[in-house]
Write a protein that holds these residues in place. Structure first.
Motif, short mmCIF file in Angstrom:
data_model
loop_
_atom_site.label_atom_id
_atom_site.label_comp_id
_atom_site.label_asym_id
_atom_site.label_seq_id
_atom_site.Cartn_x
_atom_site.Cartn_y
_atom_site.Cartn_z
N LEU A 78 38.42 46.59 35.10
CA LEU A 78 39.63 46.42 35.68
C LEU A 78 40.38 45.65 35.97
O LEU A 78 42.30 46.06 35.23
CB LEU A 78 39.69 46.08 37.49
CG LEU A 78 38.29 47.25 38.31
CD1 LEU A 78 38.20 47.19 39.68
CD2 LEU A 78 39.19 48.56 37.95
N SER A 79 40.85 43.63 35.45
CA SER A 79 41.50 43.08 35.23
C SER A 79 41.54 43.64 33.42
O SER A 79 43.44 43.94 33.26
CB SER A 79 40.82 42.01 35.15
OG SER A 79 40.24 41.44 34.27
N GLY A 80 41.25 43.86 32.62
CA GLY A 80 41.45 44.36 31.18
C GLY A 80 42.19 46.00 31.60
O GLY A 80 43.08 45.47 30.66
N ILE A 81 42.21 46.55 32.26
CA ILE A 81 43.29 48.01 32.51
C ILE A 81 44.12 47.57 32.92
O ILE A 81 45.31 48.17 33.03
CB ILE A 81 42.47 48.63 33.30
CG1 ILE A 81 41.13 49.46 32.69
CG2 ILE A 81 43.31 50.06 33.49
CD1 ILE A 81 40.55 50.67 33.38
N ALA A 82 44.71 46.15 34.14
CA ALA A 82 46.20 46.17 34.69
C ALA A 82 46.24 45.31 33.96
O ALA A 82 47.46 45.83 33.97
CB ALA A 82 44.81 45.24 36.54
N ALA A 83 45.73 44.10 33.15
CA ALA A 83 46.63 44.02 31.53
C ALA A 83 47.37 44.88 30.77
O ALA A 83 48.62 44.95 30.74
CB ALA A 83 45.51 43.09 31.26
N SER B 100 60.67 43.84 34.13
CA SER B 100 59.90 43.97 32.53
C SER B 100 59.32 42.44 33.06
O SER B 100 58.41 42.32 32.75
CB SER B 100 60.76 44.36 31.19
OG SER B 100 61.77 42.80 31.08
N ALA B 101 60.09 41.30 33.75
CA ALA B 101 59.59 39.94 33.36
C ALA B 101 58.67 39.93 34.36
O ALA B 101 57.31 39.34 33.96
CB ALA B 101 60.45 39.36 33.53
N PRO B 102 58.24 40.13 35.35
CA PRO B 102 57.45 40.08 36.15
C PRO B 102 56.47 40.69 36.03
O PRO B 102 55.41 40.57 35.62
CB PRO B 102 58.32 40.34 37.62
CG PRO B 102 59.78 40.44 37.44
CD PRO B 102 59.97 40.75 35.81
N LEU B 103 56.37 42.58 35.34
CA LEU B 103 55.71 43.00 34.75
C LEU B 103 54.74 42.35 34.47
O LEU B 103 52.98 41.84 34.04
CB LEU B 103 56.30 44.69 34.64
CG LEU B 103 56.85 45.23 35.50
CD1 LEU B 103 57.66 46.72 34.99
CD2 LEU B 103 55.34 45.49 37.15
N ILE B 104 55.23 42.42 32.79
CA ILE B 104 54.75 41.38 31.51
C ILE B 104 53.92 40.25 32.00
O ILE B 104 52.89 39.60 32.19
CB ILE B 104 55.52 41.23 31.33
CG1 ILE B 104 56.16 42.02 29.93
CG2 ILE B 104 55.05 39.76 30.15
CD1 ILE B 104 57.47 41.81 29.39
N ASP B 105 54.14 39.52 33.05
CA ASP B 105 53.82 38.11 33.98
C ASP B 105 52.87 38.47 34.30
O ASP B 105 51.01 37.49 34.09
CB ASP B 105 54.78 37.24 35.00
CG ASP B 105 56.01 36.62 34.07
OD1 ASP B 105 55.78 36.67 32.85
OD2 ASP B 105 57.10 36.06 35.00
N ILE B 106 52.44 39.35 35.08
CA ILE B 106 51.09 40.04 36.24
C ILE B 106 50.23 40.53 34.60
O ILE B 106 48.89 40.29 35.07
CB ILE B 106 51.17 41.05 36.69
CG1 ILE B 106 52.86 40.27 38.09
CG2 ILE B 106 50.31 41.67 37.40
CD1 ILE B 106 53.34 41.36 39.46
N GLY B 107 51.02 41.27 34.34
CA GLY B 107 50.07 41.67 32.68
C GLY B 107 49.43 40.14 32.01
O GLY B 107 48.32 40.26 31.75
N PHE B 108 49.83 39.26 32.03
CA PHE B 108 49.14 38.35 30.97
C PHE B 108 48.27 37.54 31.86
O PHE B 108 47.56 36.96 31.35
CB PHE B 108 50.65 37.22 30.82
CG PHE B 108 50.94 37.91 29.73
CD1 PHE B 108 49.80 37.60 28.52
CD2 PHE B 108 52.02 38.20 29.19
CE1 PHE B 108 50.95 38.48 27.14
CE2 PHE B 108 52.90 38.20 28.02
CZ PHE B 108 52.20 38.13 27.04
N LEU B 109 48.64 37.64 33.56
CA LEU B 109 47.79 37.03 34.62
C LEU B 109 46.65 38.05 34.68
O LEU B 109 45.20 37.28 33.95
CB LEU B 109 48.17 36.84 36.06
CG LEU B 109 47.18 36.51 37.01
CD1 LEU B 109 47.12 35.09 36.84
CD2 LEU B 109 48.07 37.05 38.49
N CYS B 110 46.67 39.31 34.12
CA CYS B 110 44.85 40.00 34.43
C CYS B 110 44.47 40.26 33.02
O CYS B 110 43.31 40.11 32.96
CB CYS B 110 45.86 41.80 34.15
SG CYS B 110 46.59 41.77 36.21
N ALA B 111 45.11 40.00 31.69
CA ALA B 111 44.79 39.15 30.46
C ALA B 111 44.15 38.39 30.92
O ALA B 111 43.24 38.20 30.16
CB ALA B 111 45.58 39.50 29.31
#
Length: 256
Positions: free
Chosen positions: A100-105, A125-136
């Motif tokens: 799930l974390s990989g898919i979310a990232a 875009s910035a918060p989405l990218i931050d959340i993406g890196f957190l999920c990664a």
């Protein structure tokens, strides 16, 4: 063998199996055929089961090693079973969190960078990218934990497998020692003793008054040159003819 150290059910079952193997073996079957008056198979089995403790003492070192390895193996397997006894939640999380974390990232990073590509959405875009890196990051950590758990499980299972193999080898070594040093000598010795005790009763002494010495027969004639007991001579006689040899007379005899 000390009965306090022996699990009766397991020991008796193994002993009976080894005993049946010996009774079906070629050496015992040949001895049964070669020794008349020996006990039968069922009598031998009953006697051996009654003397199981004394027979088992011949393989005591192998049995102690087998039981020691078995107790140690059981002590290691039980905690493993308890630890894995309720693995539903942990196993599910170990599988779902990385996935799930990989898919979310991937989703958040794609959206973030996609919105950034559009100039009008640069603030979102910035918060989405931050959340993406957190999920990664969560994906990477959970993946490492899962791989470490798999490695530990494989190592633990390998140790349990080796111990199980050692227990099985020790078990077979004890059974072989019990057969060779205990059961077979006991059966063959008992066959020999029982057959030796039964042999004199089966043969018995010779009947009274019966002469077992073979007598040389006495014939009704004697050797040549001697007469038999009834006066008949067995020597060939020269025949006597009815005439005499020719004689000669003097001239004076003719004048008479």
């Amino acid at each position: 063998m000390d009965s306090a150290k022996r699990p009766d059910d397991n020991y008796r079952a193994d002993f009976a199996q080894v005993l049946d193997q010996a009774l079906r073996g070629e050496r015992v079957r040949l001895a049964l055929r070669a020794l008349p008056g020996a006990p039968n198979t069922e009598q031998l089995r009953t006697a051996a089961l009654a003397d199981a403790d004394a027979i088992g003492a011949t393989a005591a070192p192998e049995y102690e090693r087998y039981t020691g390895l078995r107790a140690h193996s059981r002590g290691r397997v039980r905690p493993v079973v308890r630890a894995v006894g309720g693995p539903g939640v942990l196993a599910t999380l170990a599988v779902l969190v990385p996935m799930l974390s990989g898919i979310a990232a991937a989703i958040f990073l794609v959206l973030g960078y996609g919105i950034r590509a559009v100039a009008s959405g640069a603030g979102i875009s910035a918060p989405l990218i931050d959340i993406g890196f957190l999920c990664a990051a969560v994906f990477g950590v959970s993946l490492l934990i899962g791989l470490a758990g798999l490695a530990l499980t494989a190592r633990r299972d390998g140790a349990v497998t080796r111990e199980s193999r050692d227990v099985a080898e020790a078990h077979e070594a004890w059974r072989q020692a019990l057969l060779v040093r205990g059961v077979l000598p006991y059966l063959l010795d008992r066959l020999a003793r029982e057959a030796g005790a039964a042999a004199p009763r089966a043969v018995g002494p010779p009947p009274v008054g019966v002469d077992l010495v073979r007598q040389r027969p006495r014939l009704g004639y004697s050797s040549p040159g001697f007469s038999s007991g009834d006066g008949v001579s067995l020597v060939r006689q020269r025949p006597r003819l009815g005439y005499s040899s020719p004689g000669f007379s003097s001239p004076n005899d003719g004048e008479r």
